[in-house]
Design a protein around this motif. Structure first.
Motif, PDB file in Angstrom:
ATOM      1  N   ASN A 143     -20.057  28.404 -42.897  1.00 19.71           N
ATOM      2  CA  ASN A 143     -19.485  27.624 -41.791  1.00 19.71           C
ATOM      3  C   ASN A 143     -20.156  27.941 -40.452  1.00 19.71           C
ATOM      4  OD1 ASN A 143     -17.660  26.277 -43.433  1.00 19.71           O
ATOM      5  ND2 ASN A 143     -16.079  27.867 -43.207  1.00 19.71           N
ATOM      6  N   ARG A 144     -20.689  29.145 -40.327  1.00 24.22           N
ATOM      7  CA  ARG A 144     -21.432  29.492 -39.109  1.00 24.22           C
ATOM      8  C   ARG A 144     -22.837  28.890 -39.241  1.00 24.22           C
ATOM      9  NH1 ARG A 144     -19.132  34.545 -40.410  1.00 24.22           N
ATOM     10  NH2 ARG A 144     -21.165  35.328 -41.097  1.00 24.22           N
ATOM     11  N   ASP A 148     -13.586  30.336 -38.582  1.00 24.51           N
ATOM     12  CA  ASP A 148     -12.295  30.252 -37.887  1.00 24.51           C
ATOM     13  C   ASP A 148     -11.851  31.567 -37.266  1.00 24.51           C
ATOM     14  OD1 ASP A 148     -11.727  31.662 -40.171  1.00 24.51           O
ATOM     15  OD2 ASP A 148      -9.903  30.546 -40.665  1.00 24.51           O
ATOM     16  N   ARG A 149     -12.688  32.603 -37.318  1.00 25.98           N
ATOM     17  CA  ARG A 149     -12.295  33.850 -36.666  1.00 25.98           C
ATOM     18  C   ARG A 149     -12.336  33.675 -35.154  1.00 25.98           C
ATOM     19  NH1 ARG A 149     -16.219  38.238 -39.202  1.00 25.98           N
ATOM     20  NH2 ARG A 149     -17.667  36.579 -38.598  1.00 25.98           N
ATOM     21  N   ILE A 159     -17.431  23.591 -43.950  1.00 23.36           N
ATOM     22  CA  ILE A 159     -17.980  23.049 -45.202  1.00 23.36           C
ATOM     23  C   ILE A 159     -17.651  23.979 -46.377  1.00 23.36           C
ATOM     24  CG2 ILE A 159     -19.832  21.752 -44.102  1.00 23.36           C
ATOM     25  CD1 ILE A 159     -21.739  24.073 -44.772  1.00 23.36           C
ATOM     26  N   ALA A 160     -16.983  25.073 -46.087  1.00 22.99           N
ATOM     27  CA  ALA A 160     -16.560  26.022 -47.125  1.00 22.99           C
ATOM     28  C   ALA A 160     -15.275  26.697 -46.663  1.00 22.99           C
ATOM     29  CB  ALA A 160     -17.651  27.058 -47.389  1.00 22.99           C
ATOM     30  N   SER A 161     -14.668  27.433 -47.564  1.00 23.30           N
ATOM     31  CA  SER A 161     -13.417  28.114 -47.235  1.00 23.30           C
ATOM     32  C   SER A 161     -13.682  29.314 -46.327  1.00 23.30           C
ATOM     33  CB  SER A 161     -12.736  28.588 -48.526  1.00 23.30           C
ATOM     34  OG  SER A 161     -11.620  29.407 -48.225  1.00 23.30           O
ATOM     35  N   LEU A 169     -28.993  24.687 -40.809  1.00 23.97           N
ATOM     36  CA  LEU A 169     -29.557  26.036 -40.628  1.00 23.97           C
ATOM     37  C   LEU A 169     -28.405  27.020 -40.497  1.00 23.97           C
ATOM     38  CD1 LEU A 169     -31.364  23.862 -38.723  1.00 23.97           C
ATOM     39  CD2 LEU A 169     -32.807  25.875 -38.589  1.00 23.97           C
ATOM     40  N   GLN A 170     -28.381  28.020 -41.379  1.00 28.11           N
ATOM     41  CA  GLN A 170     -27.324  29.021 -41.326  1.00 28.11           C
ATOM     42  C   GLN A 170     -27.444  29.845 -40.043  1.00 28.11           C
ATOM     43  OE1 GLN A 170     -24.817  29.067 -43.490  1.00 28.11           O
ATOM     44  NE2 GLN A 170     -25.828  27.289 -44.420  1.00 28.11           N
TER      45      GLN A 170
END
Length: 267
Positions: A248-249, A189-190, A236-238, A146-147
């Protein structure tokens, strides 16, 4: 001339047994009575003991009661007690059979993880949620991703209103199986540094825990659930692009395949 000094008391004292003999006779009599009493008491005690032993060996005392010896039972002579005992045994056997049958029925009705995956994908497709929810199968089990933007606001662990119907459906699907479930929180990654969330570890852990709490409120058994926060450590992504950071979130719900775990343990 008569002797005026003649003492009649001396003459009377010379007649009969001496006074000490009376005392001695009383003492001997008392001793005799005492020994007779002891003998009679000892005889009665022995007789009572024999009677008690005989009654203990018989069925007079423990009729209808379980023996203190394991696996030994004294049958009740009272037919009503015996009937009641038989009825209880029949009832217990019947309950055990019904319980086993219900478990067999439940195991037969419980869908496999592959069937559950089909149901999840069908729900996603019917509700047009392909952009924010995805489901897949891997060696761990079924993964429902789930995004984060359909669950939480930025830098928050409070579920937004639009997410509750989705989580309600997820809980309903989870209740169709009995597998353990791991809820994983992930971030991009922020860096974050707020009073509530000093880092992405705290944020991802809080989000996973909040989803678990909501699933419990939707009647998912809490003993099946586990929450884990991974922060930004499993992308799972850049993270170099906005779209990648958005992917990724996320919150990943892993329905664990216990059969695969059992096979790996056997090997």
């Amino acid at each position: 001339m008569p002797d005026n000094n003649f003492n009649y008391d001396d003459e009377e004292q010379e007649k009969g047994a001496p006074k000490w003999m009376v005392t001695y006779s009383d003492m001997v009599t008392l001793l005799l009575v005492f020994f007779v009493l002891l003998f009679s008491i000892s005889s009665v005690d022995a007789q009572k003991f024999r009677s008690l032993a005989e009654s203990m060996r018989g069925d007079n005392i423990h009729e209808g009661y379980e023996s203190i010896i394991e696996n030994q039972y004294q049958p009740a002579s009272n037919p009503e007690i015996a009937e009641a005992a038989d009825g209880e045994e029949d009832s217990e056997e019947k309950n055990e059979e019904e319980y086993e049958e219900s478990n067999e029925d439940n195991s037969e009705e419980e869908p496999s993880l592959d069937e559950l995956l089909k149901k999840i994908n069908k729900y996603i497709e019917e509700n047009g949620l392909e952009e924010v929810i995805s489901a897949a199968r891997d060696k761990r089990g079924v993964l429902v991703i789930l995004q984060g933007n359909i669950l939480f606001d930025t830098a928050s662990a409070e579920i937004i209103d639009e997410a509750f119907p989705v989580l309600e459906e997820v809980a309903s699907l989870l209740n169709e199986v009995s597998n353990p479930v791991e809820v994983q929180g992930h971030t991009d990654d922020r860096p974050i540094n707020t009073y509530r969330f000093p880092s992405n570890w705290e944020l991802s852990g809080a989000r996973a825990s909040r989803i678990v709490r909501e699933l419990i409120e939707e009647s998912v058994d809490s003993s099946r659930l586990l929450s884990v926060g991974y922060g930004e450590k499993e992308p799972i992504a850049s993270n170099a692009t906005k779209e990648g950071r958005q992917k990724n979130r996320r919150v990943t719900i892993v329905i664990i395949d216990t059969s695969a775990e059992n096979e790996s343990e056997d090997q």
